[in-house]
Scaffold this motif. Structure first.
Motif, PDB file in Angstrom:
ATOM      1  N   GLY A  39       0.777  -1.232   0.000  1.00 45.94           N
ATOM      2  CA  GLY A  39       0.000   0.000   0.000  1.00 45.94           C
ATOM      3  C   GLY A  39       0.808   1.282   0.000  1.00 45.94           C
ATOM      4  N   SER A  40       2.132   1.177  -0.114  1.00 43.49           N
ATOM      5  CA  SER A  40       2.947   2.398  -0.114  1.00 43.49           C
ATOM      6  C   SER A  40       3.945   2.356  -1.260  1.00 43.49           C
ATOM      7  CB  SER A  40       3.701   2.526   1.197  1.00 43.49           C
ATOM      8  OG  SER A  40       4.841   3.331   1.020  1.00 43.49           O
ATOM      9  N   GLN A  41       4.354   3.527  -1.705  1.00 42.24           N
ATOM     10  CA  GLN A  41       5.300   3.604  -2.810  1.00 42.24           C
ATOM     11  C   GLN A  41       6.638   4.185  -2.386  1.00 42.24           C
ATOM     12  OE1 GLN A  41       1.819   4.274  -3.825  1.00 42.24           O
ATOM     13  NE2 GLN A  41       2.150   2.134  -4.297  1.00 42.24           N
ATOM     14  N   ASP A  42       6.862   4.362  -1.086  1.00 43.29           N
ATOM     15  CA  ASP A  42       8.006   5.195  -0.743  1.00 43.29           C
ATOM     16  C   ASP A  42       9.371   4.599  -1.057  1.00 43.29           C
ATOM     17  OD1 ASP A  42       7.481   3.486   1.283  1.00 43.29           O
ATOM     18  OD2 ASP A  42       7.340   4.981   2.854  1.00 43.29           O
ATOM     19  N   ALA A  43       9.497   3.258  -1.135  1.00 42.58           N
ATOM     20  CA  ALA A  43      10.803   2.692  -1.515  1.00 42.58           C
ATOM     21  C   ALA A  43      11.140   3.118  -2.940  1.00 42.58           C
ATOM     22  CB  ALA A  43      10.793   1.177  -1.393  1.00 42.58           C
ATOM     23  N   TYR A  44      10.147   3.080  -3.820  1.00 41.99           N
ATOM     24  CA  TYR A  44      10.370   3.520  -5.201  1.00 41.99           C
ATOM     25  C   TYR A  44      10.647   5.018  -5.255  1.00 41.99           C
ATOM     26  CZ  TYR A  44       8.943  -0.927  -7.292  1.00 41.99           C
ATOM     27  OH  TYR A  44       8.878  -2.242  -7.676  1.00 41.99           O
ATOM     28  N   GLU A  45       9.840   5.785  -4.518  1.00 43.56           N
ATOM     29  CA  GLU A  45      10.021   7.241  -4.556  1.00 43.56           C
ATOM     30  C   GLU A  45      11.384   7.653  -4.030  1.00 43.56           C
ATOM     31  OE1 GLU A  45       6.555   8.925  -2.711  1.00 43.56           O
ATOM     32  OE2 GLU A  45       5.338   8.180  -4.383  1.00 43.56           O
ATOM     33  N   ASP A  46      11.791   7.045  -2.918  1.00 42.43           N
ATOM     34  CA  ASP A  46      13.108   7.368  -2.363  1.00 42.43           C
ATOM     35  C   ASP A  46      14.222   6.984  -3.345  1.00 42.43           C
ATOM     36  OD1 ASP A  46      11.761   8.205  -0.162  1.00 42.43           O
ATOM     37  OD2 ASP A  46      12.660   6.792   1.247  1.00 42.43           O
ATOM     38  N   ALA A  47      14.067   5.829  -3.989  1.00 42.25           N
ATOM     39  CA  ALA A  47      15.100   5.378  -4.934  1.00 42.25           C
ATOM     40  C   ALA A  47      15.216   6.343  -6.115  1.00 42.25           C
ATOM     41  CB  ALA A  47      14.786   3.966  -5.427  1.00 42.25           C
ATOM     42  N   ILE A  48      14.075   6.795  -6.614  1.00 43.14           N
ATOM     43  CA  ILE A  48      14.096   7.733  -7.747  1.00 43.14           C
ATOM     44  C   ILE A  48      14.759   9.044  -7.329  1.00 43.14           C
ATOM     45  CG2 ILE A  48      12.605   9.160  -9.238  1.00 43.14           C
ATOM     46  CD1 ILE A  48      10.695   6.660  -9.290  1.00 43.14           C
ATOM     47  N   GLU A  49      14.422   9.491  -6.130  1.00 42.27           N
ATOM     48  CA  GLU A  49      15.026  10.726  -5.618  1.00 42.27           C
ATOM     49  C   GLU A  49      16.554  10.586  -5.514  1.00 42.27           C
ATOM     50  OE1 GLU A  49      14.594  12.857  -1.455  1.00 42.27           O
ATOM     51  OE2 GLU A  49      12.638  12.398  -2.340  1.00 42.27           O
ATOM     52  N   ILE A  50      17.008   9.440  -5.002  1.00 42.79           N
ATOM     53  CA  ILE A  50      18.457   9.217  -4.863  1.00 42.79           C
ATOM     54  C   ILE A  50      19.130   9.155  -6.237  1.00 42.79           C
ATOM     55  CG2 ILE A  50      20.205   7.525  -4.137  1.00 42.79           C
ATOM     56  CD1 ILE A  50      18.367   6.923  -1.699  1.00 42.79           C
ATOM     57  N   LEU A  51      18.508   8.442  -7.178  1.00 39.72           N
ATOM     58  CA  LEU A  51      19.085   8.346  -8.529  1.00 39.72           C
ATOM     59  C   LEU A  51      19.233   9.736  -9.146  1.00 39.72           C
ATOM     60  CD1 LEU A  51      17.104   5.229  -9.817  1.00 39.72           C
ATOM     61  CD2 LEU A  51      19.592   5.341  -9.538  1.00 39.72           C
ATOM     62  N   LYS A  52      18.212  10.569  -8.937  1.00 40.09           N
ATOM     63  CA  LYS A  52      18.271  11.932  -9.485  1.00 40.09           C
ATOM     64  C   LYS A  52      19.347  12.747  -8.787  1.00 40.09           C
ATOM     65  CE  LYS A  52      13.672  12.474 -11.431  1.00 40.09           C
ATOM     66  NZ  LYS A  52      12.295  12.888 -11.160  1.00 40.09           N
ATOM     67  N   TYR A  53      19.398  12.637  -7.464  1.00 37.66           N
ATOM     68  CA  TYR A  53      20.388  13.383  -6.690  1.00 37.66           C
ATOM     69  C   TYR A  53      21.814  12.987  -7.103  1.00 37.66           C
ATOM     70  CZ  TYR A  53      22.743  15.505  -2.721  1.00 37.66           C
ATOM     71  OH  TYR A  53      23.562  16.271  -1.939  1.00 37.66           O
ATOM     72  N   GLU A  54      21.994  11.701  -7.380  1.00 33.00           N
ATOM     73  CA  GLU A  54      23.314  11.206  -7.781  1.00 33.00           C
ATOM     74  C   GLU A  54      23.565  11.412  -9.277  1.00 33.00           C
ATOM     75  OE1 GLU A  54      25.627  10.077  -5.621  1.00 33.00           O
ATOM     76  OE2 GLU A  54      24.196  10.538  -4.023  1.00 33.00           O
ATOM     77  N   ASN A  55      22.651  12.118  -9.920  1.00 35.65           N
ATOM     78  CA  ASN A  55      22.769  12.406 -11.343  1.00 35.65           C
ATOM     79  C   ASN A  55      22.918  11.127 -12.169  1.00 35.65           C
ATOM     80  OD1 ASN A  55      22.911  14.063 -13.609  1.00 35.65           O
ATOM     81  ND2 ASN A  55      25.151  14.133 -13.535  1.00 35.65           N
ATOM     82  N   PHE A  56      22.134  10.122 -11.808  1.00 34.78           N
ATOM     83  CA  PHE A  56      22.167   8.857 -12.553  1.00 34.78           C
ATOM     84  C   PHE A  56      20.991   8.853 -13.510  1.00 34.78           C
ATOM     85  CE2 PHE A  56      21.838   4.265 -13.258  1.00 34.78           C
ATOM     86  CZ  PHE A  56      23.175   3.923 -13.391  1.00 34.78           C
ATOM     87  N   ASN A  57      21.284   9.044 -14.769  1.00 35.97           N
ATOM     88  CA  ASN A  57      20.219   9.110 -15.774  1.00 35.97           C
ATOM     89  C   ASN A  57      20.780   8.663 -17.108  1.00 35.97           C
ATOM     90  OD1 ASN A  57      21.554  11.344 -17.051  1.00 35.97           O
ATOM     91  ND2 ASN A  57      20.814  12.605 -15.346  1.00 35.97           N
ATOM     92  N   ILE A  58      19.973   8.777 -18.120  1.00 33.91           N
ATOM     93  CA  ILE A  58      20.326   8.227 -19.432  1.00 33.91           C
ATOM     94  C   ILE A  58      21.701   8.696 -19.928  1.00 33.91           C
ATOM     95  CG2 ILE A  58      19.033  10.014 -20.718  1.00 33.91           C
ATOM     96  CD1 ILE A  58      19.067   6.263 -21.557  1.00 33.91           C
ATOM     97  N   SER A  59      22.153   9.897 -19.510  1.00 37.56           N
ATOM     98  CA  SER A  59      23.448  10.354 -20.012  1.00 37.56           C
ATOM     99  C   SER A  59      24.621   9.867 -19.151  1.00 37.56           C
ATOM    100  CB  SER A  59      23.478  11.879 -20.144  1.00 37.56           C
ATOM    101  OG  SER A  59      23.198  12.453 -18.901  1.00 37.56           O
ATOM    102  N   THR A  60      24.339   9.414 -17.926  1.00 35.90           N
ATOM    103  CA  THR A  60      25.446   8.969 -17.066  1.00 35.90           C
ATOM    104  C   THR A  60      25.395   7.474 -16.764  1.00 35.90           C
ATOM    105  OG1 THR A  60      24.183   9.446 -15.061  1.00 35.90           O
ATOM    106  CG2 THR A  60      25.594  11.200 -15.880  1.00 35.90           C
TER     107      THR A  60
END
Ligand SMILES: [Zn+2]
Length: 263
Positions: A136-157
């Protein structure tokens, strides 16, 4: 037709008694696999097994968020292992909130996740992401997405796959925007609530997996899972996407080879 089980643990002890038979089936049915490590010892085993069958298997090395709470993530040891030729990814790593971990444990999960993101970036290998929210919660996914963004982990890196995906369209959309692939496992064969998300994710971003020995698909539910059962996952996707099994096999295999840079 080749099927690619993008996430399993054939090196686990659950297969010690009949691993050879299972590998024979991989040859007979033209199935390839990635053995995914969950801590350092299991990562070494995953690599060693893959090394014996270079035409059938590859390995990923990493520390699962809560499989082995004793291990301190030693980046130097993992780096040496990850540099081996048959190692195609870092993980599985991520955040697991299923058993309501304490604040201290969540902090540890985040720390080892960040280190593995760094290693993936450094070695230019994709991440195999494990996220499990409590019901019933999404926070593991939300936290992971936030960390990936903070660490600049995306299609270019860097790139990766959200393994055993079990969340909503909105979350899948965020992963797709980061460049991630979405991997579906056994539960889609018996849980109709996955239909919407399977229909939503474009075919060129879907991977299939078993997560064997866990989470067997119908009609083998409740028993030990094995890589050959990835066929049932492919069948369900074919049904929901209105494609032939051959089309699903071809596209998901192509996606797996592309993501993991397997020649
Ligand atoms: Zn797994």
């Amino acid at each position: 037709m080749t099927l690619f089980d993008s996430h399993c643990h054939l090196h686990f002890r659950q297969f010690d008694n009949d691993r050879e038979e299972i590998i024979k089936k991989l040859r007979d049915f033209n199935i390839k696999i990635i053995n995914v490590g969950t801590d350092f010892k299991e990562s070494e085993k995953a690599v060693a097994l893959a090394k014996q069958y270079p035409d059938l298997m590859w390995a990923s090395v990493g520390l699962h968020p809560n499989d082995n709470l004793e291990e301190n993530f030693d980046i130097n040891k993992y780096r040496e292992l990850a540099k081996l030729q048959n190692v195609v990814a870092i993980g599985e790593c991520g955040l697991d909130y299923f058993r309501s971990p304490s604040e201290t444990e969540i902090k540890r999960q985040k720390e080892i996740f960040v280190k593995q993101i760094g290693l993936a970036k450094e070695l230019k290998k994709p991440l195999i992401l494990h996220c499990r929210p409590p019901k019933g919660s999404q926070d593991a996914y939300e936290d992971a997405i936030e960390i990936l963004k903070y660490e600049n982990f995306n299609i270019s890196t860097g790139n990766g796959v959200a393994h055993f995906f079990s969340d909503l369209k909105e979350t899948a959309k965020k992963f797709l925007e980061l460049g991630f692939y979405i991997s579906f496992a056994g539960p889609i064969t018996f849980a109709p609530e996955y239909k919407e998300i399977v229909e939503f994710v474009p075919m060129n971003r879907i991977l299939i997996e078993t997560d064997a020995p866990f989470a067997a698909p119908a009609p083998h539910r409740g028993r030990r899972n094995e890589p050959a059962y990835v066929e049932f996952v492919a069948h369900k996707i074919a049904e929901w996407k209105r494609l032939s099994i051959e089309e699903v096999a071809e596209q998901t295999t192509k996606n797996t080879l592309r993501l993991f840079q397997i020649k």
